[in-house]
Design a protein around this motif. Sequence first.
Motif, PDB file in Angstrom:
ATOM      1  N   ARG A   1       0.846  -1.184   0.000  1.00  9.65           N
ATOM      2  CA  ARG A   1       0.000   0.000   0.000  1.00  9.65           C
ATOM      3  C   ARG A   1       0.884   1.236   0.000  1.00  9.65           C
ATOM      4  N   VAL A   2       0.349   2.353  -0.442  1.00  8.93           N
ATOM      5  CA  VAL A   2       1.096   3.607  -0.429  1.00  8.93           C
ATOM      6  C   VAL A   2       1.218   4.092   1.010  1.00  8.93           C
ATOM      7  N   LEU A   3       2.450   4.442   1.427  1.00 13.07           N
ATOM      8  CA  LEU A   3       2.727   4.906   2.790  1.00 13.07           C
ATOM      9  C   LEU A   3       2.554   6.417   2.802  1.00 13.07           C
ATOM     10  N   LYS A   4       1.398   6.889   3.269  1.00 18.33           N
ATOM     11  CA  LYS A   4       1.078   8.320   3.221  1.00 18.33           C
ATOM     12  C   LYS A   4       1.499   9.025   4.507  1.00 18.33           C
ATOM     13  N   ASN A   5       1.850  10.316   4.375  1.00 13.40           N
ATOM     14  CA  ASN A   5       2.178  11.160   5.525  1.00 13.40           C
ATOM     15  C   ASN A   5       0.884  11.502   6.254  1.00 13.40           C
ATOM     16  N   ALA A   6       0.885  11.304   7.580  1.00 16.00           N
ATOM     17  CA  ALA A   6      -0.346  11.523   8.355  1.00 16.00           C
ATOM     18  C   ALA A   6      -0.757  12.984   8.372  1.00 16.00           C
ATOM     19  N   ASN A   7       0.189  13.902   8.172  1.00 17.44           N
ATOM     20  CA  ASN A   7      -0.130  15.333   8.225  1.00 17.44           C
ATOM     21  C   ASN A   7      -0.505  15.878   6.849  1.00 17.44           C
ATOM     22  N   THR A   8       0.302  15.546   5.847  1.00 16.47           N
ATOM     23  CA  THR A   8       0.072  16.115   4.508  1.00 16.47           C
ATOM     24  C   THR A   8      -0.738  15.202   3.598  1.00 16.47           C
ATOM     25  N   ASN A   9      -0.936  13.944   4.022  1.00 19.15           N
ATOM     26  CA  ASN A   9      -1.631  12.935   3.214  1.00 19.15           C
ATOM     27  C   ASN A   9      -0.948  12.716   1.858  1.00 19.15           C
ATOM     28  N   LYS A  10       0.340  12.985   1.816  1.00 15.42           N
ATOM     29  CA  LYS A  10       1.126  12.793   0.604  1.00 15.42           C
ATOM     30  C   LYS A  10       1.911  11.499   0.727  1.00 15.42           C
ATOM     31  N   GLY A  11       1.934  10.710  -0.338  1.00 12.29           N
ATOM     32  CA  GLY A  11       2.624   9.425  -0.300  1.00 12.29           C
ATOM     33  C   GLY A  11       3.775   9.382  -1.288  1.00 12.29           C
ATOM     34  N   ASP A  12       4.992   9.358  -0.762  1.00 11.59           N
ATOM     35  CA  ASP A  12       6.185   9.242  -1.607  1.00 11.59           C
ATOM     36  C   ASP A  12       6.815   7.861  -1.507  1.00 11.59           C
ATOM     37  N   TYR A  13       6.298   6.996  -0.625  1.00  9.07           N
ATOM     38  CA  TYR A  13       6.842   5.658  -0.427  1.00  9.07           C
ATOM     39  C   TYR A  13       5.706   4.651  -0.468  1.00  9.07           C
ATOM     40  N   ILE A  14       6.081   3.378  -0.714  1.00  7.45           N
ATOM     41  CA  ILE A  14       5.119   2.296  -0.581  1.00  7.45           C
ATOM     42  C   ILE A  14       5.653   1.310   0.461  1.00  7.45           C
ATOM     43  N   LEU A  15       4.720   0.657   1.160  1.00  4.30           N
ATOM     44  CA  LEU A  15       5.059  -0.380   2.132  1.00  4.30           C
ATOM     45  C   LEU A  15       4.737  -1.722   1.492  1.00  4.30           C
ATOM     46  N   LEU A  16       5.736  -2.615   1.397  1.00  2.67           N
ATOM     47  CA  LEU A  16       5.582  -3.937   0.799  1.00  2.67           C
ATOM     48  C   LEU A  16       5.916  -4.993   1.842  1.00  2.67           C
ATOM     49  N   VAL A  17       4.983  -5.919   2.070  1.00  2.00           N
ATOM     50  CA  VAL A  17       5.172  -6.998   3.046  1.00  2.00           C
ATOM     51  C   VAL A  17       5.026  -8.328   2.300  1.00  2.00           C
ATOM     52  N   GLU A  18       6.052  -9.181   2.363  1.00  2.20           N
ATOM     53  CA  GLU A  18       6.017 -10.507   1.758  1.00  2.20           C
ATOM     54  C   GLU A  18       5.782 -11.553   2.837  1.00  2.20           C
ATOM     55  N   VAL A  19       4.839 -12.486   2.575  1.00  2.00           N
ATOM     56  CA  VAL A  19       4.435 -13.503   3.546  1.00  2.00           C
ATOM     57  C   VAL A  19       4.730 -14.874   2.939  1.00  2.00           C
ATOM     58  N   TYR A  20       5.282 -15.772   3.769  1.00  2.00           N
ATOM     59  CA  TYR A  20       5.547 -17.127   3.291  1.00  2.00           C
ATOM     60  C   TYR A  20       4.238 -17.836   2.977  1.00  2.00           C
TER      61      TYR A  20
END
Length: 713
Positions: free
Chosen positions: A215-234
């Motif tokens: 999912r896009v990792l958004k800034n809680a204050n500006t609601n701007k997302g410059d990063y994504i969070l990626l989680v890999e599960v076995y």
Amino acid sequence: MKWLTKTRTGTGSEDRKASGNSMYAAALNGVRGIKISNPVKSVGVKLFLIIFSAILVCVLIVGLFSYSTSKSIIKEKVTESGTVALSQSQGKLDLMFKNYEDLTLQIMLDKNIQDNISMMQASGDSYQQFVASKKLSDALQVYVLGNTSLANASIIPIKGTIGISVGGSAVSIEDAQKSDWMKQIVDAGGKVVWLPTKSHGLSSASPGPTFALGRVLKNANTNKGDYILLVEVYLQQISDQLADVSLGSGSEIMIVDDANNLVYSKDVAQLEKPLSIKLPTSDSSVTHGSLQAVSPGGSDLLVMYDQFDRMDWRIVGTVPVQSLVQDAAKIRNLTWIIAAIAALLAIGIGLLVIRMVAIPLVRLCNLMNEAAQGNLSVRSKVKSRDEIGQLSESFNQMMAQITALVTQTSRTAQEVLHTATELTDASKKTAGSAREIAVATEEIANGATSLAVEAEKGSDLTTEIGEQMQQVMSANRQMGAAASEVESASQQGTAYMNTLIEKTGQTEEMTRSMVEKVDLLKESTRSIRKILDVLNNISKQTNILSLNATIEAARAGAAGKGFMVVADEIRKLADQSRQSIDVVGQITETIQKEIDETVSVLSTAYPIFQQQIQSVKEANQIFLKVQGQMSEFVERLDSVTDSIGVLDRSQGVLSEAMSNVSAVAEEASATSEEVASLSNEQTNISEGLVKLSDKLESVSTELKETLSRFRTE
């Protein structure tokens, strides 16, 4: 008998029929005086087959219907229980998927992670970015290292080169930014995106298969997302959840994505491959159900499926139909045993019917065949009191009456034969004369008729040619009108192309002027930058002077307090000037960048304008060439029109001549046909008389020969 030696290769019903014939023939072979001409058509065979088929078919219908009903009931029950089991498994997996979604939300809302991401975005210092990334990695490890189900967790920049990865092997930032799955996550705008299983993870270096969510990792204050969070599960986590789920012997549980590719299967080699069973599309309103399919090996499968609540994945369960109906097969086997017993019983009943009905009928049939061959002295010896005995007695009475009738008819036939011979001779003489007259008249009529027919064909052909000539002339006129319109359109297009060339030239001049003016503006911006540098230096010198003045005022003591105040104001004024100069410098730098981009765009557009001018000129030449060719085409059409007019006048003269020939031929044909009709009528009467005489003689002869075959002694 020859019919018993033939080889039969037909259907099952033909084999049973042949078997019945063999039994019937074997039963009759033991009875003396019985001859069978065609056992297939015998009443005994038909009765035997009816009894045999009725008993056998009833037994088979009841048994096979019971087998089919039990098979359907087993399928329905297994489908119901399997659907419930899949629904429960789907609920468990949905809960597990929700936990992973909550984990990504918890990571995104973590204050330490938010602060360190903001620091990485705001700071331009490499050291500060390194410190922030280290703290961000420590904060992410709190969620990952204690969770053995996670292969890794990564924070990847949408644009940039600095990212964080915790856990096992992770995909590189450059590969991630080029991948389609990252584009899906960015387009989702903050919603969770589930990525299908990869045999060796997204990095292709994982020790086992994994699936992922991002999912896009958004800034809680500006609601701007410059990063994504990626989680890999076995993928082992899904295996653990489905370990105790079974739908029956030989069953298999799988998970497929929205493209019908395998996300989970016990056979790891099948992962990422399409499911061999075609399911309803995932965008349909049906989220769960069942169907029957055929496995790649050719066996029937019972398929159940249910869709997850959080994504377009579906859990699919398959059960071999063969394993379900093993118990029902006992009913089928018992049916075949009972059918065999019923077949033996039917054979016994059939043989009894043959002895009581078929054998007396065959004896009576043989006597009738012998009588048909001319032996009228045969008589039946069957003395039973049933219908067959009555039939035998009626046969004897019929043969006695036929014997008396044949004796009387033989005497009459001799007299008729003598009269017919005399009548035939007279009729043949009359018919010969009439036939010669009819032949001559018919030849004349045939010649006149042929001439009329040929003349009529010529007239029809000339009429058809005239119609075709009118159509050709009409089409030629239409082609001339169309050619004129095309020529006019070509002239108009040439005029439009000349205007377009002039406008394009003006556009090129304006573009060239704009490029020159932007270059001048770029030079002016450089001059402003130099002036700002000078003002910045002046501000720094003023600040230094105000500091020196403050120091000197401090040395002067009370006498320098007023000067100290002035120096302090000068220092503040210098600071304000420096800040204003920085703002103006930033604005100037922005203008400089925009001017550079404008110059680049205009430099790219100028060659395109030149190519456009060249293309327009070439199009103008094409229009001129088309206009010239259309003028030549119109002249050639006028010449063709004149030639067609001359041909049309010649065709009219030919049509009038053919009409005159046709009228004369029809008059001659009508006269010849009238004469031929009268001759044919006379010939027909004579020939009819001859035929009647021949027929009477032939009938008399046949009657005499027929009666001679009968023997009354």
